[in-house]
Design a protein around this motif. Sequence first.
Motif, mmCIF file in Angstrom:
data_model
loop_
_atom_site.group_PDB
_atom_site.id
_atom_site.type_symbol
_atom_site.label_atom_id
_atom_site.label_comp_id
_atom_site.label_asym_id
_atom_site.label_seq_id
_atom_site.Cartn_x
_atom_site.Cartn_y
_atom_site.Cartn_z
ATOM 1 N N SER A 121 0.184 4.600 0.362
ATOM 2 C CA SER A 121 -0.599 5.635 -0.313
ATOM 3 C C SER A 121 -1.203 5.160 -1.629
ATOM 4 O O SER A 121 -2.249 5.663 -2.052
ATOM 5 N N ASN A 122 -0.563 4.203 -2.306
ATOM 6 C CA ASN A 122 -1.120 3.745 -3.584
ATOM 7 C C ASN A 122 -1.655 2.312 -3.535
ATOM 8 O O ASN A 122 -2.058 1.768 -4.559
ATOM 9 N N SER A 123 -1.658 1.715 -2.341
ATOM 10 C CA SER A 123 -2.081 0.301 -2.245
ATOM 11 C C SER A 123 -3.552 0.111 -2.593
ATOM 12 O O SER A 123 -3.962 -0.998 -2.972
ATOM 13 N N ASN A 124 -4.348 1.157 -2.477
ATOM 14 C CA ASN A 124 -5.773 1.046 -2.827
ATOM 15 C C ASN A 124 -6.043 1.367 -4.288
ATOM 16 O O ASN A 124 -7.197 1.360 -4.724
ATOM 17 N N GLN A 125 -4.982 1.666 -5.042
ATOM 18 C CA GLN A 125 -5.148 2.019 -6.452
ATOM 19 C C GLN A 125 -4.674 0.909 -7.391
ATOM 20 O O GLN A 125 -4.577 1.123 -8.596
ATOM 21 N N LEU A 126 -4.369 -0.250 -6.834
ATOM 22 C CA LEU A 126 -3.903 -1.365 -7.659
ATOM 23 C C LEU A 126 -5.059 -1.904 -8.497
ATOM 24 O O LEU A 126 -6.236 -1.681 -8.193
ATOM 25 N N PRO A 127 -4.755 -2.640 -9.573
ATOM 26 C CA PRO A 127 -5.821 -3.225 -10.395
ATOM 27 C C PRO A 127 -6.784 -4.075 -9.577
ATOM 28 O O PRO A 127 -6.400 -4.677 -8.574
ATOM 29 N N GLU A 128 -8.030 -4.118 -9.994
ATOM 30 C CA GLU A 128 -9.049 -4.874 -9.264
ATOM 31 C C GLU A 128 -8.721 -6.356 -9.171
ATOM 32 O O GLU A 128 -9.196 -7.048 -8.258
ATOM 33 N N SER A 129 -7.917 -6.838 -10.086
ATOM 34 C CA SER A 129 -7.575 -8.268 -10.079
ATOM 35 C C SER A 129 -6.651 -8.648 -8.924
ATOM 36 O O SER A 129 -6.550 -9.826 -8.568
ATOM 37 N N VAL A 130 -5.980 -7.672 -8.311
ATOM 38 C CA VAL A 130 -5.071 -7.952 -7.192
ATOM 39 C C VAL A 130 -5.897 -8.236 -5.940
ATOM 40 O O VAL A 130 -6.763 -7.453 -5.553
ATOM 41 N N ILE A 131 -5.631 -9.359 -5.298
ATOM 42 C CA ILE A 131 -6.385 -9.793 -4.118
ATOM 43 C C ILE A 131 -5.974 -8.965 -2.903
ATOM 44 O O ILE A 131 -4.793 -8.754 -2.645
ATOM 45 N N HIS A 132 -6.958 -8.465 -2.160
ATOM 46 C CA HIS A 132 -6.726 -7.752 -0.900
ATOM 47 C C HIS A 132 -7.512 -8.459 0.200
ATOM 48 O O HIS A 132 -8.647 -8.863 -0.011
ATOM 49 N N SER A 133 -6.911 -8.574 1.386
ATOM 50 C CA SER A 133 -7.685 -9.046 2.537
ATOM 51 C C SER A 133 -8.371 -7.846 3.177
ATOM 52 O O SER A 133 -7.839 -6.728 3.172
ATOM 53 N N ASN A 134 -9.544 -8.065 3.748
ATOM 54 C CA ASN A 134 -10.387 -6.964 4.225
ATOM 55 C C ASN A 134 -10.142 -6.674 5.706
ATOM 56 O O ASN A 134 -10.756 -7.267 6.583
ATOM 57 N N TYR A 135 -9.210 -5.755 5.996
ATOM 58 C CA TYR A 135 -8.982 -5.285 7.363
ATOM 59 C C TYR A 135 -8.332 -3.911 7.294
ATOM 60 O O TYR A 135 -7.798 -3.516 6.259
ATOM 61 N N ASP A 136 -8.378 -3.188 8.425
ATOM 62 C CA ASP A 136 -7.797 -1.846 8.488
ATOM 63 C C ASP A 136 -6.356 -1.972 8.966
ATOM 64 O O ASP A 136 -6.093 -2.123 10.165
ATOM 65 N N ARG A 137 -5.425 -1.880 8.050
ATOM 66 C CA ARG A 137 -4.021 -2.068 8.393
ATOM 67 C C ARG A 137 -3.504 -0.944 9.292
ATOM 68 O O ARG A 137 -2.625 -1.172 10.141
ATOM 69 N N ASN A 138 -4.029 0.228 9.129
ATOM 70 C CA ASN A 138 -3.556 1.368 9.927
ATOM 71 C C ASN A 138 -3.853 1.187 11.414
ATOM 72 O O ASN A 138 -3.138 1.723 12.270
ATOM 73 N N GLN A 139 -4.905 0.456 11.728
ATOM 74 C CA GLN A 139 -5.293 0.237 13.125
ATOM 75 C C GLN A 139 -4.788 -1.085 13.686
ATOM 76 O O GLN A 139 -5.062 -1.428 14.829
ATOM 77 N N LEU A 140 -4.034 -1.822 12.880
ATOM 78 C CA LEU A 140 -3.625 -3.179 13.254
ATOM 79 C C LEU A 140 -2.471 -3.160 14.251
ATOM 80 O O LEU A 140 -1.428 -2.556 13.996
#
Length: 487
Positions: A7-26
């Motif tokens: 629920s809060n993984s998309n609210q982390l600081p912009e400096s935190v690296i995220h890979s671009n995929y839909d985890r909910n559909q994985l």
Amino acid sequence: MQQLNNSNSNQLPESVIHSNYDRNQLGIGIVHLGPGAFHRAHQAVFTDNALAYGGDWGICGVSMRSKGVRDNLAEQDNLYTLAILDEQPAYQLVGAIKEVLVLGDQREQVMQRLTAATTHIVSLTVTEKGYCLNGDGLLDRTHTDVVHDLANPEQPNSAIGLLAAALQVRFEQNHKALTIISCDNLADNGSKLGKAVVAFARELNDKLADWIEANICFPNTMVDSITPATDDALKDRVAAAIQVNDNWPIQREAFSQWVIEDNFSGPRPHWEKVGVTFTHDVSGYEKAKLRLLNGSHSTLAYTGLRCGFETVSEAISHPALHKLISSMLLDEVKPSFNAPIEMDVAEYIQAILKRYANPHIRHLLAQIAWDGSQKLPFRLLGTIKDNLTKGNSIRLLSTGVAAWLHFLVNAAHQSLSITDPLADLLLTTAADCSGHDASDVTKLLAISAVFPAELVNQSQFSEAVTKAYLTLASLNPTNIESVLDRI
């Protein structure tokens, strides 16, 4: 402070690296045995990066015994943070692991994952001892877990027995598009794993063993990245960086390498797009890493501990230890093998020494010293054997062996426990040693589970180890330079 979760993984600081995929559909396509720190800092991160290129390659981690990873990650939806520690630290949110199961508690669910038609990769980081091999690198049929698993093939305790049980089901259902990938520091790791699984299966069913040999690939691999254990300091550092609590972040250096033999039974993630090297000959990379990095790591651990140092960076920063390790690498390890044509070995050695000196990585020597009986045959003894065949020096390589012998004697005399599957045998033998007599070496080299007779019977080896052992007997934090200069 909030707990890291979906629920809060998309609210982390912009400096935190995220890979671009839909985890909910994985979907889950990989089962990994042994989801410890190295897997979560290495293979899971490569996979997380590759998910940006598509595919249902979520990971189900299977802990053979410990519940720690499962219970800690469950509170945060199996998300965790990778801290990449270098001059400019970086933080990456890793979501490739979708679930973690514990074999002892969730055997049925583990088997369902291993036997699912949608599972195309099984990978392992179970350490050298997890393969239940004898001194010749073959299945040890006398190993306690192997004996148990052959008697109880539907309730296996070992990774080998578990793989055989899963392959039995896949054989019956003709689900053959499965590749089993060893990611442990073991020479010819895939080949050894494949032979052990086939040997185990043949004890139960010749048709199963034949089917495995014909259909299931066990590619050799080489993995490399220094990954210190997680501690409270790391948790505090990560919390400050991502502004939420992470139960079990992991850390590693910036350098990370994964070389895989291009030998697969079915599909695989797009690892080649995120830095994984596929080759038809892993042996050159493997020997370079096992001998140059791992061999020097173990030597530095045992000599550094005797000198009173706690971490790799502290030990390698001492001029005498730096000279010992660099000389061993250049003069004795480098000539022992043929490196891949594209590899500059001298440059690789300098990179190793630089990595060791990284002050941002707190890699404990005591951690590297674990499981010496399983590591030394692959990290040092093979190099020594090849150098003897070629007529090359083994003086400094033998110092690493002698330092391990002192490590055992010191532990026995001080009633310290050690982390090693042969701990009882090693400490019992070491307790009968004085710590400064040539007869100590004779007693310890007689441990056939570690030292093969063909090597012990070569006088050059026993004499070199004895000389180094007697020299190191006087080594302590106050005389490091004067003693090591006599090696």
